[in-house]
Design a protein around this motif. Structure first.
Motif, PDB file in Angstrom:
ATOM      1  N   LYS A  96     -30.229  15.885  31.748  1.00 27.34           N
ATOM      2  CA  LYS A  96     -31.228  16.127  32.809  1.00 27.34           C
ATOM      3  C   LYS A  96     -32.578  15.483  32.464  1.00 27.34           C
ATOM      4  O   LYS A  96     -33.150  14.768  33.269  1.00 27.34           O
ATOM      5  CB  LYS A  96     -31.421  17.649  33.029  1.00 27.34           C
ATOM      6  CG  LYS A  96     -30.143  18.393  33.402  1.00 27.34           C
ATOM      7  CD  LYS A  96     -30.390  19.864  33.577  1.00 27.34           C
ATOM      8  CE  LYS A  96     -30.801  20.616  32.322  1.00 27.34           C
ATOM      9  NZ  LYS A  96     -29.810  20.600  31.243  1.00 27.34           N
ATOM     10  N   SER A  97     -33.057  15.766  31.251  1.00 30.22           N
ATOM     11  CA  SER A  97     -34.361  15.203  30.855  1.00 30.22           C
ATOM     12  C   SER A  97     -34.280  13.693  30.770  1.00 30.22           C
ATOM     13  O   SER A  97     -35.209  12.983  31.167  1.00 30.22           O
ATOM     14  CB  SER A  97     -34.791  15.754  29.493  1.00 30.22           C
ATOM     15  OG  SER A  97     -34.891  17.140  29.544  1.00 30.22           O
ATOM     16  N   THR A  98     -33.174  13.193  30.238  1.00 36.04           N
ATOM     17  CA  THR A  98     -33.016  11.746  30.113  1.00 36.04           C
ATOM     18  C   THR A  98     -33.079  11.096  31.496  1.00 36.04           C
ATOM     19  O   THR A  98     -33.757  10.082  31.689  1.00 36.04           O
ATOM     20  CB  THR A  98     -31.679  11.413  29.409  1.00 36.04           C
ATOM     21  OG1 THR A  98     -31.617  12.148  28.186  1.00 36.04           O
ATOM     22  CG2 THR A  98     -31.557   9.929  29.110  1.00 36.04           C
TER      23      THR A  98
END
Ligand SMILES: Nc1ncnc2c1ncn2[C@@H]1O[C@H](COP(=O)(O)OP(=O)(O)OP(=O)(O)O)[C@@H](O)[C@H]1O
Length: 311
Positions: A96-98
């Protein structure tokens, strides 16, 4: 067995389910082309960062095509449309963060392309990017020995009145500790200040409904009241025309406060689309490896997380 709170009807943003859903197609090579002009030959921002009419006509604000990041993110096709409120959910390490940081232009993919207003991210200068999109990264707390007001003043228009715009203050309630030293706030208070900082960075654009906001786990550390207040604020900003993507671990909140849910697993988008279509028992159980009980009500999706499947 644990259960999660579901938002009451009262908490749901006005008109949420009346609004035309802006669908997102994942893995769809035939997804419609952006309605804006071809990126080549167009300048999307003038020198001072103000947008021209070409941008207004570009419906796909952000798009991702065949992106691969260091063997930990693989996305064939995703698009975020103007005014869309997208929540990205998935287990720890799902990517998700990536994905969010790649969309923000802060991670350069090894392959594929991320475009903002049909213009490849690599063609944007950091200064131009900062004037149209803002990012809240995870753990982005600053450790300056400054008061909250001093810190936020770096991001506000000089002599802006009120110092914190009413819409932000209503959800974030930061005015009560403007004179406190940043490092002496509680975790949740710090998070509210950081969200405020991120939104103030492009507040003039957000007021005009032209902003793009990427928030990585903004609900982290917030008490339940501020979680729903933030979700409502995000939704209200999108109704104005802003495009907001945020990651979350609160499946029920995300399903009820988004136009689109992107559900990630193992570096890929497992499902994406209107929450009622993708937040199904089958999909959620496959992705989160937990038992779910889901009931569809007129105004909200009731999602209860039960025991992990493997236990
Ligand atoms: N800087 C990095 N270098 C190498 N691998 C990384 C880096 N950052 C994250 N990863 C790995 O990439 C994968 C995806 O991480 P990411 O932070 O995007 O997941 P996430 O879905 O946001 O997880 P969480 O819910 O725990 O925040 C994980 O396996 C993680 O270990």
């Amino acid at each position: 067995m644990t259960t999660r709170n579901t938002p009451s009807k009262k908490l749901l943003p006005k008109g949420q389910h009346d609004r035309k859903s802006a669908q997102v197609s994942a893995y769809d090579d035939n997804a419609s082309e952006a309605s804006g002009p071809n990126a080549s030959g167009f300048s999307y921002l003038s020198e001072n960062g103000l947008k021209n009419s070409t941008e207004e006509r570009c419906e796909h604000v952000l798009s991702v095509t065949n992106v691969n990041v260091a063997a930990r993110l693989f996305v064939k096709k995703l698009e975020a449309r103007k005014g869309e409120c997208i929540h990205i959910i998935g287990p720890n390490g799902a990517g998700k963060s990536t994905l969010l940081l790649t969309l923000a232009g802060l991670i350069n993919p090894d392959a594929g392309e991320v475009s903002l207003y049909n213009k490849p991210m690599s063609h944007w200068t950091l200064a131009s990017l900062s004037s149209v999109r803002t990012v809240l990264a995870q753990h982005s707390e600053s450790s300056f020995h400054l008061t909250v007001k001093e810190y936020l003043s770096f991001y506000t228009v000089i002599q802006q009145r009120p110092f914190v715009p009413a819409l932000l203050e209503k959800a974030l309630e930061v005015s009560g500790f403007l004179d406190k030293i940043l490092t002496r706030l509680s975790g949740g208070e710090r998070q509210r200040v950081e969200i405020c900082r991120a939104l103030l960075q492009i507040w003039p654009q957000l007021e005009r409904g032209e902003g793009i906001v990427l928030l990585d786990e903004p609900l982290q550390g917030l008490d339940i009241r501020h979680q729903y207040a933030l979700a409502s604020l995000v939704k209200a900003l999108c109704v104005k025309g802003n495009t907001i993507l945020m990651t979350s671990h609160d499946i029920a909140l995300s399903a009820n406060y988004s136009d689109s849910l992107w559900i990630m697993r193992k570096g890929e988008v497992f499902a994406a689309g209107e929450p009622r279509a993708v937040a199904t028992q089958n999909i959620l159980e496959k992705v989160f490896e937990c038992h779910f009980a889901i009931s569809k009500h007129d105004n909200f999706l009731e999602i209860q997380v039960c025991a992990p499947i493997s236990l």
